[in-house]
Design an enzyme around this catalytic site. Structure first.
Site, PDB file in Angstrom:
ATOM      1  N   THR A 119       0.857  -1.193   0.000  1.00 11.72           N
ATOM      2  CA  THR A 119       0.000   0.000   0.000  1.00 11.72           C
ATOM      3  C   THR A 119       0.888   1.236   0.000  1.00 11.72           C
ATOM      4  O   THR A 119       1.656   1.452   0.943  1.00 11.72           O
ATOM      5  CB  THR A 119      -0.904  -0.009   1.253  1.00 11.72           C
ATOM      6  OG1 THR A 119      -1.683  -1.200   1.214  1.00 11.72           O
ATOM      7  CG2 THR A 119      -1.811   1.206   1.284  1.00 11.72           C
ATOM      8  N   LEU A 150      -6.933  -7.870   0.710  1.00 11.71           N
ATOM      9  CA  LEU A 150      -7.237  -8.997   1.606  1.00 11.71           C
ATOM     10  C   LEU A 150      -7.274  -8.550   3.062  1.00 11.71           C
ATOM     11  O   LEU A 150      -6.672  -7.545   3.435  1.00 11.71           O
ATOM     12  CB  LEU A 150      -6.220 -10.121   1.420  1.00 11.71           C
ATOM     13  CG  LEU A 150      -4.740  -9.891   1.763  1.00 11.71           C
ATOM     14  CD1 LEU A 150      -4.469  -9.899   3.258  1.00 11.71           C
ATOM     15  CD2 LEU A 150      -3.908 -10.951   1.095  1.00 11.71           C
ATOM     16  N   ARG A 151      -8.016  -9.304   3.855  1.00 15.81           N
ATOM     17  CA  ARG A 151      -8.072  -9.048   5.294  1.00 15.81           C
ATOM     18  C   ARG A 151      -7.387 -10.190   6.020  1.00 15.81           C
ATOM     19  O   ARG A 151      -7.581 -11.354   5.657  1.00 15.81           O
ATOM     20  CB  ARG A 151      -9.532  -8.979   5.773  1.00 15.81           C
ATOM     21  CG  ARG A 151     -10.291  -7.804   5.228  1.00 15.81           C
ATOM     22  CD  ARG A 151     -11.783  -8.049   5.333  1.00 15.81           C
ATOM     23  NE  ARG A 151     -12.174  -9.232   4.567  1.00 15.81           N
ATOM     24  CZ  ARG A 151     -13.400  -9.770   4.563  1.00 15.81           C
ATOM     25  NH1 ARG A 151     -14.347  -9.235   5.293  1.00 15.81           N
ATOM     26  NH2 ARG A 151     -13.687 -10.836   3.836  1.00 15.81           N
ATOM     27  N   CYS A 258      -3.129  -1.677   9.041  1.00 14.70           N
ATOM     28  CA  CYS A 258      -3.438  -0.878   7.852  1.00 14.70           C
ATOM     29  C   CYS A 258      -4.197   0.413   8.120  1.00 14.70           C
ATOM     30  O   CYS A 258      -3.708   1.493   7.772  1.00 14.70           O
ATOM     31  CB  CYS A 258      -4.217  -1.725   6.856  1.00 14.70           C
ATOM     32  SG  CYS A 258      -3.209  -3.065   6.206  1.00 14.70           S
ATOM     33  N   LYS A 318      -8.026  -7.864  15.966  1.00 16.11           N
ATOM     34  CA  LYS A 318      -9.329  -8.410  15.605  1.00 16.11           C
ATOM     35  C   LYS A 318      -9.248  -9.931  15.752  1.00 16.11           C
ATOM     36  O   LYS A 318      -8.147 -10.477  15.900  1.00 16.11           O
ATOM     37  CB  LYS A 318      -9.729  -8.001  14.181  1.00 16.11           C
ATOM     38  CG  LYS A 318      -8.859  -8.607  13.098  1.00 16.11           C
ATOM     39  CD  LYS A 318      -9.440  -8.289  11.726  1.00 16.11           C
ATOM     40  CE  LYS A 318      -8.634  -8.964  10.649  1.00 16.11           C
ATOM     41  NZ  LYS A 318      -9.112  -8.703   9.314  1.00 16.11           N
ATOM     42  N   ARG A 325      -0.371  -5.285  15.717  1.00 17.64           N
ATOM     43  CA  ARG A 325       0.028  -3.950  15.269  1.00 17.64           C
ATOM     44  C   ARG A 325      -1.120  -2.961  15.486  1.00 17.64           C
ATOM     45  O   ARG A 325      -2.243  -3.200  15.067  1.00 17.64           O
ATOM     46  CB  ARG A 325       0.452  -3.991  13.797  1.00 17.64           C
ATOM     47  CG  ARG A 325       1.794  -4.701  13.623  1.00 17.64           C
ATOM     48  CD  ARG A 325       2.204  -4.778  12.179  1.00 17.64           C
ATOM     49  NE  ARG A 325       1.483  -5.805  11.448  1.00 17.64           N
ATOM     50  CZ  ARG A 325       1.736  -6.132  10.180  1.00 17.64           C
ATOM     51  NH1 ARG A 325       2.697  -5.502   9.514  1.00 17.64           N
ATOM     52  NH2 ARG A 325       1.055  -7.076   9.574  1.00 17.64           N
TER      53      ARG A 325
END
Ligand code: NAD
Length: 428
Positions: A119, A150-151, A258, A318, A325
């Site tokens: 990114t 993607l996650r 992110c 999550k 991070r």
């Protein structure tokens, strides 16, 4: 083809492209990571990834090395998936991308399509092009932006079944060549006529998703004050087809590798181009405050934090990942420890990393251990296993039965019925 960077994105991309029948070599400068991968060990937790890697490594379609010399000569694509962490002043730190570009240039022995999956802000593709051109004038390199969406936690599924594939380049032929890699996925492919647009799609998408989270958390703040239930408000909004239900989870805000850095980098980019991004700044401010809401609620329920014992359920940013991070748990645990609390924590996947980052925290074998003798329990990460706890057992083992449910996973009426002092987010 070569994939540069053996992180979440690089390894997922490499394993999936190998599974689609391509010959892939992954290069990483981290020797320890490559040594582990050569022994079929994935250095982080991602469901299904080690099986996919093992299968393709066995079939000799997937290999790992620390040497660009081994990976680049003869390759037709070099896919850059290295880290782009937060740099000075919030701008993206592009030094890893730049260094990968230099190493690619030094080893190229023919024309190459260089695909940037990291990114990066608009104009980075031009920088990569310049770096390669300056070091290797002999061979042509076409740079293509192909951001990854993607996650973590569902990386393989997201790669193999993307909502869309975005590809942009100054050279249409190179963009089309990258598009052929994705043809087997039968996903919509958007080819943008310049590279900046593709680069911008990624930042805009992440900033928009982060904005949805901060938006619903602002609504939660207002809902608490007027007696509305923000979880149901979100549900009511999400049923509107124009709005949809995703990224409207009321809670303690976004974290992870992110959203935080990407919103910051987009805001910093805007400032560099003389635009003051008021909305992006508000998104970041609300998110920062949302983490501290847990502390406010604990202080209110416990009177004070000094010499209290607080159990944290979940540490990863999550569920289904061990990634810490920018995890809200880090801020919450540090503030609690600084206020004199004893902090206990349990996470199904992230405790190994947490031991290093939060050495002052006590780690327990399971969720019941985190609750045992605690004055309060905080739900930080909504792992499914926390939804199924025997809450009567939890209550019986706690000193004071306070629950701050940072992810609204429990039913307030049920919790109060069991005798807990329950505080959710946006629905007290
Ligand atoms: P990561 O930190 O997990 O992995 C990056 C890897 O690159 C590391 O193993 C590092 O050793 C390696 N590396 C750094 N410099 C190198 C060099 N010069 N040569 C070879 N290897 C080098 O990062 P990640 O989470 O996979 O993210 C990579 C990029 O993808 C970032 O730009 C990120 O913003 C973006 N992205 C991440 C996600 C995600 O969910 N993690 C999703 C979409 C996009």
């Amino acid at each position: 083809m070569a994939v540069i960077g053996a992180g979440y994105v690089g390894l997922t991309t490499a394993a999936c492209l190998a599974d689609l029948g391509n010959d892939v070599v992954v290069v990483d400068i981290n020797r320890e990571k490559i040594a582990q991968l050569l022994k079929n060990r994935v250095p982080f937790y991602e469901p299904g990834l080690s099986e996919l890697i093992e299968r393709n490594a066995k079939a000799r379609r997937l290999n790992f090395t620390t040497s660009y010399e081994e990976a680049i000569p003869g390759a037709d694509y070099a896919i850059i998936a290295v880290s782009t962490p937060e740099g000075e002043g919030g701008e993206a730190d592009l030094s890893f991308v730049e260094s990968a570009a230099s190493s690619i240039a030094d080893c190229m022995d023919g024309p190459l399509v260089v695909v940037n999956k990291s990114t990066v802000p608009p104009l980075t593709g031009d920088m990569v092009s310049r770096v390669i051109g300056d070091r290797n004038a002999k061979h042509r390199a076409d740079v293509v932006s192909n951001p990854e969406f993607l996650r973590e936690g569902s990386a393989i599924q997201d790669f193999m079944h993307p909502d869309r594939v975005v590809i942009g380049s100054h050279d249409r032929g190179a963009a089309e060549k990258v598009a052929t890699l994705y043809e087997p996925l039968q996903a919509p492919i958007l080819i943008t006529p310049n590279i900046y647009t593709a680069e911008m799609v990624k930042y805009a998408s992440n900033a928009f998703l982060a904005a949805r989270i901060s938006f619903i958390n602002e609504i939660a703040r207002i809902s608490e004050r007027v007696g509305a239930d923000a979880k149901l408000v979100a549900e009511g909004m999400g049923l509107d087809k124009r709005i949809g239900p995703s990224y409207l989870d009321v809670g303690i805000g976004y974290g992870g590798s992110c959203f935080g850095k990407d919103v910051k980098a987009l805001a910093a980019l805007a400032e560099r181009f003389d635009y003051h991004p008021e909305l992006l700044n508000a998104v970041m401010d609300i998110n920062r405050d949302q983490r501290m809401l847990v502390i406010d609620k604990l202080r209110e329920a416990l009177d004070e934090l000094n010499e209290r014992t607080v159990g944290l359920l979940g540490l990863a940013f999550k569920p289904n990942t061990d990634d810490l991070r920018d995890a809200p748990s880090l801020d919450i645990a540090r503030v609690l420890v600084a206020a004199g609390s004893h902090v206990r924590a349990y996470d199904p996947a992230a405790m190994e990393g947490a031991r290093v980052m939060l050495p002052e925290v006590e780690y327990t074998r399971d969720a019941y251990g985190a609750a045992n003798g605690a004055d309060a329990l905080v739900v930080v990460t909504e792992w499914n296993e926390f939804r199924q706890l025997d809450m009567a057992r939890v209550k019986a083992s706690m000193r004071m039965a306070v629950i701050v449910d940072g992810r609204n996973i429990y039913d307030p009426a049920v919790m109060r019925g069991l005798g807990f002092t329950y505080r959710g987010i946006g629905r007290d």
